[in-house]
Design an enzyme around this catalytic site. Sequence first.
Site, PDB file in Angstrom:
ATOM      1  N   ASP A  28      50.346 -17.207  -2.536  1.00  0.00           N
ATOM      2  CA  ASP A  28      49.565 -18.346  -3.233  1.00  0.00           C
ATOM      3  C   ASP A  28      49.987 -18.937  -4.635  1.00  0.00           C
ATOM      4  O   ASP A  28      50.934 -18.547  -4.862  1.00  0.00           O
ATOM      5  CB  ASP A  28      48.076 -17.620  -3.357  1.00  0.00           C
ATOM      6  CG  ASP A  28      48.269 -16.318  -4.561  1.00  0.00           C
ATOM      7  OD1 ASP A  28      49.384 -15.860  -4.534  1.00  0.00           O
ATOM      8  OD2 ASP A  28      47.444 -16.222  -5.338  1.00  0.00           O
TER       9      ASP A  28
ATOM     10  N   ASP B 156      57.155 -20.057  -8.587  1.00  0.00           N
ATOM     11  CA  ASP B 156      56.372 -18.882  -8.583  1.00  0.00           C
ATOM     12  C   ASP B 156      55.209 -19.085  -7.549  1.00  0.00           C
ATOM     13  O   ASP B 156      54.238 -19.375  -7.569  1.00  0.00           O
ATOM     14  CB  ASP B 156      55.406 -19.035  -9.957  1.00  0.00           C
ATOM     15  CG  ASP B 156      54.265 -17.823 -10.162  1.00  0.00           C
ATOM     16  OD1 ASP B 156      54.310 -16.911  -9.419  1.00  0.00           O
ATOM     17  OD2 ASP B 156      53.458 -17.944 -11.091  1.00  0.00           O
TER      18      ASP B 156
ATOM     19  N   SER C 237      52.705 -10.536 -16.176  1.00  0.00           N
ATOM     20  CA  SER C 237      52.218  -9.363 -15.443  1.00  0.00           C
ATOM     21  C   SER C 237      52.011  -9.734 -14.029  1.00  0.00           C
ATOM     22  O   SER C 237      51.842 -10.649 -13.442  1.00  0.00           O
ATOM     23  CB  SER C 237      50.620  -9.235 -15.962  1.00  0.00           C
ATOM     24  OG  SER C 237      50.445  -9.268 -17.362  1.00  0.00           O
TER      25      SER C 237
ATOM     26  N   HIS D  56      54.297 -13.306  -3.378  1.00  0.00           N
ATOM     27  CA  HIS D  56      53.043 -13.888  -3.094  1.00  0.00           C
ATOM     28  C   HIS D  56      53.136 -15.354  -2.644  1.00  0.00           C
ATOM     29  O   HIS D  56      53.975 -16.015  -3.124  1.00  0.00           O
ATOM     30  CB  HIS D  56      52.041 -13.945  -4.361  1.00  0.00           C
ATOM     31  CG  HIS D  56      52.313 -14.487  -5.567  1.00  0.00           C
ATOM     32  ND1 HIS D  56      51.854 -15.717  -5.954  1.00  0.00           N
ATOM     33  CD2 HIS D  56      53.286 -13.972  -6.619  1.00  0.00           C
ATOM     34  CE1 HIS D  56      52.259 -16.022  -6.957  1.00  0.00           C
ATOM     35  NE2 HIS D  56      53.353 -15.102  -7.646  1.00  0.00           N
TER      36      HIS D  56
ATOM     37  N   THR E 229      24.884 -35.877 -31.831  1.00  0.00           N
ATOM     38  CA  THR E 229      24.622 -34.794 -32.763  1.00  0.00           C
ATOM     39  C   THR E 229      23.580 -33.989 -32.006  1.00  0.00           C
ATOM     40  O   THR E 229      22.315 -33.848 -31.953  1.00  0.00           O
ATOM     41  CB  THR E 229      23.511 -35.538 -33.835  1.00  0.00           C
ATOM     42  OG1 THR E 229      22.674 -36.485 -33.287  1.00  0.00           O
ATOM     43  CG2 THR E 229      24.494 -36.477 -34.710  1.00  0.00           C
TER      44      THR E 229
ATOM     45  N   GLU F  18      47.677 -12.999  -5.444  1.00  0.00           N
ATOM     46  CA  GLU F  18      48.351 -12.604  -6.647  1.00  0.00           C
ATOM     47  C   GLU F  18      47.766 -13.287  -7.865  1.00  0.00           C
ATOM     48  O   GLU F  18      47.433 -12.687  -8.797  1.00  0.00           O
ATOM     49  CB  GLU F  18      49.982 -12.934  -6.727  1.00  0.00           C
ATOM     50  CG  GLU F  18      50.494 -12.020  -7.822  1.00  0.00           C
ATOM     51  CD  GLU F  18      50.605 -12.539  -9.058  1.00  0.00           C
ATOM     52  OE1 GLU F  18      50.936 -11.814  -9.996  1.00  0.00           O
ATOM     53  OE2 GLU F  18      50.348 -13.832  -9.338  1.00  0.00           O
TER      54      GLU F  18
HETATM   55  N1  BES Z   1      55.075 -14.422 -11.488  1.00  0.00           N
HETATM   56  C1  BES Z   1      53.982 -14.624 -12.350  1.00  0.00           C
HETATM   57  C2  BES Z   1      54.142 -13.280 -13.502  1.00  0.00           C
HETATM   58  C3  BES Z   1      55.541 -13.547 -14.385  1.00  0.00           C
HETATM   59  C4  BES Z   1      55.376 -14.754 -15.082  1.00  0.00           C
HETATM   60  C5  BES Z   1      56.330 -12.639 -14.503  1.00  0.00           C
HETATM   61  C6  BES Z   1      56.238 -15.103 -15.973  1.00  0.00           C
HETATM   62  C7  BES Z   1      57.522 -13.082 -15.298  1.00  0.00           C
HETATM   63  C8  BES Z   1      57.698 -14.221 -16.054  1.00  0.00           C
HETATM   64  C9  BES Z   1      52.712 -14.202 -11.846  1.00  0.00           C
HETATM   65  O1  BES Z   1      52.357 -14.987 -10.794  1.00  0.00           O
HETATM   66  C10 BES Z   1      51.505 -14.426 -12.787  1.00  0.00           C
HETATM   67  O2  BES Z   1      51.278 -15.463 -13.000  1.00  0.00           O
HETATM   68  N2  BES Z   1      50.881 -13.099 -13.122  1.00  0.00           N
HETATM   69  C11 BES Z   1      49.468 -13.496 -13.869  1.00  0.00           C
HETATM   70  C12 BES Z   1      48.487 -12.216 -13.777  1.00  0.00           C
HETATM   71  C13 BES Z   1      47.783 -12.376 -12.735  1.00  0.00           C
HETATM   72  C14 BES Z   1      46.503 -11.442 -12.706  1.00  0.00           C
HETATM   73  C15 BES Z   1      46.899 -13.962 -12.876  1.00  0.00           C
HETATM   74  C16 BES Z   1      50.042 -13.575 -15.360  1.00  0.00           C
HETATM   75  O3  BES Z   1      50.765 -13.093 -15.682  1.00  0.00           O
HETATM   76  O4  BES Z   1      49.084 -14.278 -16.085  1.00  0.00           O
HETATM   77 MN    MN Z   2      54.013 -14.868  -9.569  1.00  0.00          MN
HETATM   78 MN    MN Z   3      51.528 -16.636 -11.259  1.00  0.00          MN
END
Ligand code: BES
Ligand code: MN
Ligand code: MN
Length: 456
Positions: free
Chosen positions: A88, A119, A399, A86, A315, A153
């Site tokens: 983004d 990332d 994820s 990805h 308050t 993503e």
């Molecule tokens: N690259 C990450 C996932 C990840 C993080 C894999 C650390 C291995 C180690 C991915 O870009 C991400 O941030 N995924 C999100 C999910 C998404 C639905 C926002 C996540 O895992 O929170």
């Molecule tokens: Mn990622």
């Molecule tokens: Mn990510």
Amino acid sequence: MQEIINYIKENKQNYIEELKEFLRIPSISNLSENKKDVARCAVFVADNLRKIGLSRVEIFKTEGHPIVYGEWLGAPGKPTVLIYGHYDVQPVDPIELWNSPPFEPTIKNGKIFARGATDDKGQVFMHFKSAEAFFKKEESLPVNIKFIIEGEEEIGSENLTVFLKNNTDLLKCDAVLISDSSLYDKGIPTLTYGLRGLAYFEVEMTGPNRDLHSGSFGGSVANPINKMAQLISHLHDKNGKVTIPGFYDDVVKLKKKERENFKELKFSDKKLAKDLGVLELEGEKGFSTLERLWARPTLDCNGIIGGFTGKGAKTVIPSKVTAKISMRLVPNQDPNKIAKLFERHLKKLAPKSVKIKITNLHGAFPSMTAVDNPANIAVATAMSKAFGKKTVFMREGGSIPIVTEFSKKLKAPVVLMGLGLNSENLHSPNEHFDLNHFELGIMSSAYFMSEFSNLK
Ligand code: BES
Ligand code: MN
Ligand code: MN
């Protein structure tokens, strides 16, 4: 292969300069004001894919951000690998905690600092450059290759899911290769064979129809923030288990062999506690840290919005509170089933004195690919060759929503070749990527193509 590897080594500096250009584009998918930047980033990706020598490159518009597709199918009889990633990135806030501007890539101590460095722009770029090295040195690749690089993503991959459904023939392949995860530790070649899933909710509680003076009204009416805090505290028991009835029903128990493999990784709780600035770690009783991170589901409150948060004191009994609550899921939990259990449980817990509204924001299935799958073996072998060390096997707590969709729709194994580190501040200030791992990643990608070409 040695010539390819040498070529990669010689060109490291050029690759870094090009990566900088990629990182300068603020492709934040979550912010509407960055929509044009995201589109510009898709053009950068497409241009680079053309430049490295792919024969067909296209930008597909979607209802959201564009998807970039590229292919080179000049190796008849050889397997086809689909590389996903990805372009983004996450938002940059809190901006004041960055030591250098997030979209001005800065190199310090062999690391490149920028939003998206690890990332996932840096990791996506490794595959572009390994393909380019083959084209430059041999005018061809050892395998057929397809790229699918998306711009959503970080917001759940909704439009890629639709695209995948409508274009299964275009994306047909023998394996999906993804670099969007982490090494076990610095310099350790790692095969990741499982990811956790996700179920993410917004929970809103409303009490009185307006904010109230807490003197004139306090004691007579429910305070939604108090009620939300109570509700959240009821979601775990004293052993750190999630209390939602049925939550653990589909969780696959860890096999003895897997437990042993986790143990062999010699994870240091002390080191992690120190790195995170806490006196001790905490989690579900009866499980080690790695088991908790990789093979057990969790529930967390990610944020609470509501009431008076300005300077000084006011308050007031607030009318409304919103909490973001998410769960990490493990095989074979189903995010849709978990959503139902969660909603039912919360509605039961909430008192009559407040209204509760639950919105399902997004979900992702957990995933797993057998360690002895030939595509996984090709990843493990490739990384061993690049690093000159034995590859370790692990699972991952994060994820990647599209993984399960790929394996269902394309009926191909999905394999993960992550070169990041979980300590590289992804999603937080001062995100960076180790440039040594960047180079090793380009080599691993090249070795993978060569290993994978012998599979069929
Ligand atoms: N690259 C990450 C996932 C990840 C993080 C894999 C650390 C291995 C180690 C991915 O870009 C991400 O941030 N995924 C999100 C999910 C998404 C639905 C926002 C996540 O895992 O929170
Ligand atoms: Mn990622
Ligand atoms: Mn990510």
